[in-house]
Design a protein around this motif. Structure first.
Motif, PDB file in Angstrom:
ATOM      1  N   GLY A   1      -7.928   3.671  -9.248  1.00 20.50           N
ATOM      2  CA  GLY A   1      -6.987   3.259  -8.216  1.00 20.50           C
ATOM      3  C   GLY A   1      -5.581   3.099  -8.760  1.00 20.50           C
ATOM      4  O   GLY A   1      -5.348   3.119  -9.968  1.00 20.50           O
ATOM      5  N   PRO A   2      -4.635   2.930  -7.851  1.00 24.13           N
ATOM      6  CA  PRO A   2      -3.242   2.764  -8.260  1.00 24.13           C
ATOM      7  C   PRO A   2      -3.009   1.401  -8.900  1.00 24.13           C
ATOM      8  O   PRO A   2      -3.806   0.480  -8.713  1.00 24.13           O
TER       9      PRO A   2
ATOM     10  N   GLN B   1      -1.538  11.901   4.843  1.00 24.56           N
ATOM     11  CA  GLN B   1      -1.428  11.572   3.416  1.00 24.56           C
ATOM     12  C   GLN B   1      -2.746  10.996   2.887  1.00 24.56           C
ATOM     13  O   GLN B   1      -3.195  11.340   1.801  1.00 24.56           O
ATOM     14  N   LEU B   2      -3.349  10.087   3.668  1.00 28.66           N
ATOM     15  CA  LEU B   2      -4.617   9.485   3.241  1.00 28.66           C
ATOM     16  C   LEU B   2      -5.744  10.512   3.193  1.00 28.66           C
ATOM     17  O   LEU B   2      -6.580  10.479   2.291  1.00 28.66           O
TER      18      LEU B   2
ATOM     19  N   PHE C   1       3.849   6.542  -0.699  1.00 28.88           N
ATOM     20  CA  PHE C   1       4.096   7.029   0.656  1.00 28.88           C
ATOM     21  C   PHE C   1       5.383   6.417   1.180  1.00 28.88           C
ATOM     22  O   PHE C   1       5.792   5.350   0.767  1.00 28.88           O
TER      23      PHE C   1
ATOM     24  N   GLN D   1       3.848   1.509  -1.194  1.00 27.68           N
ATOM     25  CA  GLN D   1       4.452   1.579  -2.522  1.00 27.68           C
ATOM     26  C   GLN D   1       3.444   2.050  -3.564  1.00 27.68           C
ATOM     27  O   GLN D   1       3.753   2.892  -4.405  1.00 27.68           O
ATOM     28  N   LEU D   2       2.228   1.527  -3.503  1.00 23.69           N
ATOM     29  CA  LEU D   2       1.198   1.903  -4.474  1.00 23.69           C
ATOM     30  C   LEU D   2       0.907   3.395  -4.471  1.00 23.69           C
ATOM     31  O   LEU D   2       0.745   4.011  -5.511  1.00 23.69           O
ATOM     32  N   TYR D   3       0.825   3.957  -3.275  1.00 24.41           N
ATOM     33  CA  TYR D   3       0.465   5.364  -3.163  1.00 24.41           C
ATOM     34  C   TYR D   3       1.671   6.290  -3.098  1.00 24.41           C
ATOM     35  O   TYR D   3       1.516   7.505  -3.016  1.00 24.41           O
TER      36      TYR D   3
ATOM     37  N   LEU E   1      -5.236  12.559   0.074  1.00 22.51           N
ATOM     38  CA  LEU E   1      -5.605  11.755  -1.094  1.00 22.51           C
ATOM     39  C   LEU E   1      -7.126  11.646  -1.202  1.00 22.51           C
ATOM     40  O   LEU E   1      -7.688  11.806  -2.291  1.00 22.51           O
ATOM     41  N   ASN E   2      -7.786  11.405  -0.075  1.00 19.58           N
ATOM     42  CA  ASN E   2      -9.236  11.288  -0.075  1.00 19.58           C
ATOM     43  C   ASN E   2      -9.886  12.591  -0.546  1.00 19.58           C
ATOM     44  O   ASN E   2     -10.826  12.583  -1.344  1.00 19.58           O
TER      45      ASN E   2
ATOM     46  N   VAL F   1       0.844  -1.205   0.000  1.00 25.84           N
ATOM     47  CA  VAL F   1       0.000   0.000   0.000  1.00 25.84           C
ATOM     48  C   VAL F   1       0.877   1.251   0.000  1.00 25.84           C
ATOM     49  O   VAL F   1       0.616   2.197  -0.760  1.00 25.84           O
TER      50      VAL F   1
ATOM     51  N   LEU G   1      -9.393  12.966  -4.326  1.00 24.46           N
ATOM     52  CA  LEU G   1     -10.270  12.088  -5.097  1.00 24.46           C
ATOM     53  C   LEU G   1     -11.723  12.538  -5.014  1.00 24.46           C
ATOM     54  O   LEU G   1     -12.467  12.455  -6.009  1.00 24.46           O
TER      55      LEU G   1
END
Length: 80
Positions: free
Chosen positions: A69-70, A49-50, A40, A36-38, A53-54, A34, A57
């Motif tokens: 999504g990533p 950070q979340l 962070f 890595q995907l975002y 991002l929220n 997770v 979006l």
């Protein structure tokens, strides 16, 4: 689980911190993927950070833009 009156949360909490636990290993791998995907870093304030991002979006959705999504960062296995 029924006999002990345990739900998934009690089960998870009982075995999460055991180093040999498969659950702990899977959770650690999930956390790593997770991050890595975002994009962070483990030292980032993940909640901040979340939230950012929220909010980003949600703004895209309000503008009618697609929210995708990533991508999976692990190399895909080619099938021939």
């Amino acid at each position: 689980m029924e006999k002990k009156q345990w739900g998934i949360t009690k089960l998870y909490n009982a075995y999460f911190h055991e180093p040999a636990s498969q659950l702990a290993k899977l959770h650690s791998k999930l956390d790593s993927l997770v991050l890595q995907l975002y994009g962070f870093q483990p030292t980032d304030d993940i909640l901040a950070q979340l939230l950012a991002l929220n909010q980003e979006l949600a703004a895209k959705e309000q503008r009618g833009e697609p929210v995708i999504g990533p991508w999976d960062p692990t190399p895909s296995q080619a099938t021939d």
